[in-house]
Design an enzyme around this catalytic site. Structure first.
Site, mmCIF file in Angstrom:
data_model
loop_
_atom_site.group_PDB
_atom_site.id
_atom_site.type_symbol
_atom_site.label_atom_id
_atom_site.label_comp_id
_atom_site.label_asym_id
_atom_site.label_seq_id
_atom_site.Cartn_x
_atom_site.Cartn_y
_atom_site.Cartn_z
ATOM 1 N N SER A 198 -39.108 21.804 -54.278
ATOM 2 C CA SER A 198 -39.984 20.929 -55.025
ATOM 3 C C SER A 198 -41.197 21.702 -55.546
ATOM 4 C CB SER A 198 -40.368 19.720 -54.160
ATOM 5 O OG SER A 198 -40.748 18.628 -54.949
ATOM 6 N N ASP A 304 -31.072 13.806 -58.440
ATOM 7 C CA ASP A 304 -32.500 13.888 -58.123
ATOM 8 C C ASP A 304 -33.283 13.127 -59.191
ATOM 9 O OD1 ASP A 304 -35.132 14.579 -57.514
ATOM 10 O OD2 ASP A 304 -34.638 16.677 -57.092
ATOM 11 N N HIS A 335 -33.272 14.173 -54.004
ATOM 12 C CA HIS A 335 -34.263 15.240 -53.788
ATOM 13 C C HIS A 335 -34.171 15.717 -52.336
ATOM 14 C CE1 HIS A 335 -37.765 17.317 -55.344
ATOM 15 N NE2 HIS A 335 -38.501 16.954 -54.305
#
Length: 646
Positions: A198, A304, A335
């Site tokens: 991320s 995601d 995610h």
């Protein structure tokens, strides 16, 4: 890889001399044959743990002093005693104190003297005994670092780049946050690999895009490649906030007290109009792909909906254009870190990747298939290249069907129109569930049931000619697979995984830093439809991403939507659907008005990357049976409001 090298319970070596002997045996200079695998010959319990503050050369908080970022280091003791220099694995993060890392939200912990006790995640536990140093960097404005968080901008990127410069003797480091005693990285050869999920992986992308010397590889997991595309899709806002909210979310107390000017620049530079501004140019790493010298092992969940897969598609394509060495894993998850959906294979593969890229071991990973793709939950396939060499963008044309709002999808152009009215209360899962039923909120275009499998691999584009009834309009276009399947439930809170209570151990542990993590399993859902690619736009940005304009009701506008990258097989017997609608609930914000939109079919088309191109599509629809009667085609539940924290 043998399981003994990746899933072990650590037993300290009898003596440091034994470790030194083994290490000498395993060095390239001393070994009888070239090594193919680093082994856990060093003591993790006796590893050196230290903190350094690196001068970034910036003064982000405007206090008249150059900012220093905190760098926590865990490295094996024995190589330095032998006069051997070692490579570095680095994770630079804003989350080490505020929010935590990994599925169990681990934060850094320290002893009374400020030395690191627990480093989040398994990287140090696993790789330090194998002869790597692990470095955890607190981004400027977070935890124990000076400066301000500027969300992907110069300060964020320089926070990590400066550390690579320090590791290579080009920047200054200090033993304390404010002192003058220098710290030098004499123990490393400067060879560095960056990893992170991320925001952390985003920093790896950004640093690689500087071309910094010493960075040999990056492993970005679910990472952003352009911050504009995190907040907007061609002018359509994806979240009800901007980077100023995110900066405040991770700011340390010191930063909150001193970074008001930076916050103001984030507000002013990222207007909610969706216009492209210089702020976004400075946070677009794709434009600098030509500078990347590091190899890239990219990992992303194809479902995601936080860091959406447009990021992986445009970054991958730009890297390919410039000849960057690449590898990719694509899962069915949202995610989620690969440690939590394919743990054993992930640790093995990452181990071999770092051994190859940072130690130079010829272990064959560079000659293996480029891509691993999760085709069904826990069922993976490989692809020698990605997308495959035979992939070609194919133009599909929508046409009117026997019922309004339920049309055809094929290779021939058509005339006519379809009309729908934006309903912000409905989402892509609602549209797909009613794809073969006329509804007022969307226009659907379907192939007949396929007579053979059809694979989509890469990024699609949909060009629409649309006439709005109001002065504002948001558009969505999705590709859906209509047919029964079992998929990872990416709309569930775990985004495709369920966390259990048992633990497995991946490396060595100490009393303060366990290498044991909770096991997960796939969380699945039985569905009758699957949305596998999507894209959005504000029609007011039809002429330019840089500036949106009010629409003139009754005027036709043409706009192209970029759909998210994917790799999906529509099986024999299923139907491929292109659905065009307005607001995608919880995935984009609605426009100020509620428009009715008329789609001109003659000037509307989708460019879809089929493996085998147009010929593969033609074969897949040849001799197709009549479509079944209209029925509800439920998919996963409607995804909830998506997190705005990458």
């Amino acid at each position: 890889m043998p399981t003994r090298t990746r899933f072990t319970t650590w037993r300290p070596l009898a003596a440091a001399a034994t470790a030194a002997l083994l290490a000498a045996f395993l060095t390239p200079a001393a070994a009888h044959g070239a090594p193919r695998e680093s082994r856990p010959v060093y003591s993790y319990e006796n590893a050196l743990r230290e903190a350094v503050w690196v001068d970034t050369g910036l003064d982000g908080d405007g206090d008249g002093l150059r900012d220093r970022v905190a760098v926590d280091i865990v490295r094996p003791r024995e190589p330095a005693a032998q006069g051997r220099k070692i490579p570095v694995i680095m994770d630079a993060s804003p989350y080490y104190s505020c929010c935590g890392r990994g599925n169990e939200s681990q934060t850094k912990t320290y002893d009374a003297s400020g030395r690191i006790v627990r480093m989040p995640l398994f990287y140090d536990n696993y790789f330090v005994p194998r002869g790597y140093a692990f470095v955890g960097v607190d981004l400027a404005g977070t935890s124990r670092s000076d400066g301000c968080v500027d969300v992907g901008g110069r300060s964020d990127i320089q926070s990590a780049k400066a550390v690579i410069d320090w590791l290579n003797g080009r920047a200054d480091g200090y033993t304390t946050r404010t002192g003058t005693v220098r710290a030098r990285a004499t123990w490393t050869d400067g060879t560095t690999g960056m990893i992170g999920k991320s925001w952390d992986g985003t920093i790896a992308n950004g640093v690689a895009a500087t071309g910094v010397e010493g960075l040999k590889t990056i492993v970005p997991i679910s990472a952003i490649s352009s911050w504009y595309d995190y907040y907007f899709a061609k002018g359509a806002p994806l979240y009800d906030s901007g980077p100023d909210w995110l900066s405040d979310y991770v700011d340390s107390p010191d930063a909150r007290a001193h970074c008001a000017a930076v916050q103001r620049r984030l507000v002013d530079g990222a207007p909610r109009t969706g216009d492209w501004t210089p702020l976004w140019t400075g946070r677009d790493y794709v434009k600098d792909a030509r500078k990347v010298r590091a190899s890239v092992f990219l990992v992303h969940g194809m479902q995601d909906l936080n860091v959406r897969t447009k990021h992986l598609g445009q970054w991958w394509d730009a890297l390919a254009k410039h000849g960057v060495e690449r590898k990719i894993w694509l899962s069915q998850t949202g995610h989620v870190d690969p440690f939590d959906y394919r743990r054993g294979e992930w640790v093995d593969t990452l181990h071999r990747w770092f051994d190859h890229e940072l130690l130079g071991y010829d272990n064959g990973i560079d000659r293996e298939p480029m891509a691993d793709i999760e085709r069904h939950p826990d069922q993976w396939v490989t692809s020698a290249l990605w997308p495959p060499r035979a992939t070609a963008a194919t133009t599909l044309r929508p046409g009117r069907g026997a019922r309004a709002g339920v049309g055809t999808l094929g290779l021939r152009p058509h005339r006519g129109t379809e009309t729908f009215t934006d309903d912000p209360g409905l989402s892509e899962t609602d549209w797909a569930a009613h794809a073969d039923v006329p509804t007022a909120d969307k226009a659907g275009f379907l192939t007949p049931p396929l007579t053979r499998d059809l694979r989509v691999s890469g990024s699609s584009r949909v060009t629409l000619t649309v006439t709005p009834s109001t002065s504002s309009a948001h558009l969505s276009a999705v590709l859906a697979d209509l047919g029964p399947d079992t998929v990872r439930d990416y709309a569930d809170s775990g985004e495709g995984i369920t966390t259990l209570t048992d633990r497995t151990c991946w490396g060595a542990s100490t009393a303060g830093d366990s290498a044991c993590y909770k096991v997960t399993r796939a969380k699945t859902a039985d569905v009758a439809s699957t949305v596998f690619s999507r894209g959005w736009a504000d029609l007011g940005h039809h002429a330019s991403d840089g500036k949106g304009v009010p629409l003139t009701p009754g005027t036709a506008y043409t706009i192209t939507l970029d759909l998210a990258a994917t790799d999906h097989v529509v099986p024999k017997g299923h139907r491929l659907a292109l659905i065009i609608a307005g607001t995608d609930k919880d995935l984009i914000d609605p426009p100020p008005s509620t428009p009715t939109l008329t789609v001109g079919l003659a000037r509307t088309a989708a460019r879809v990357p089929f493996v085998g191109g147009a010929a593969a599509f033609a074969r897949a629809v040849a001799g197709a049976a009549t479509a079944p009667g209209a029925t509800r085609l439920d998919g996963v539940r409607t995804p909830g409001t998506v997190h705005r924290v990458p």
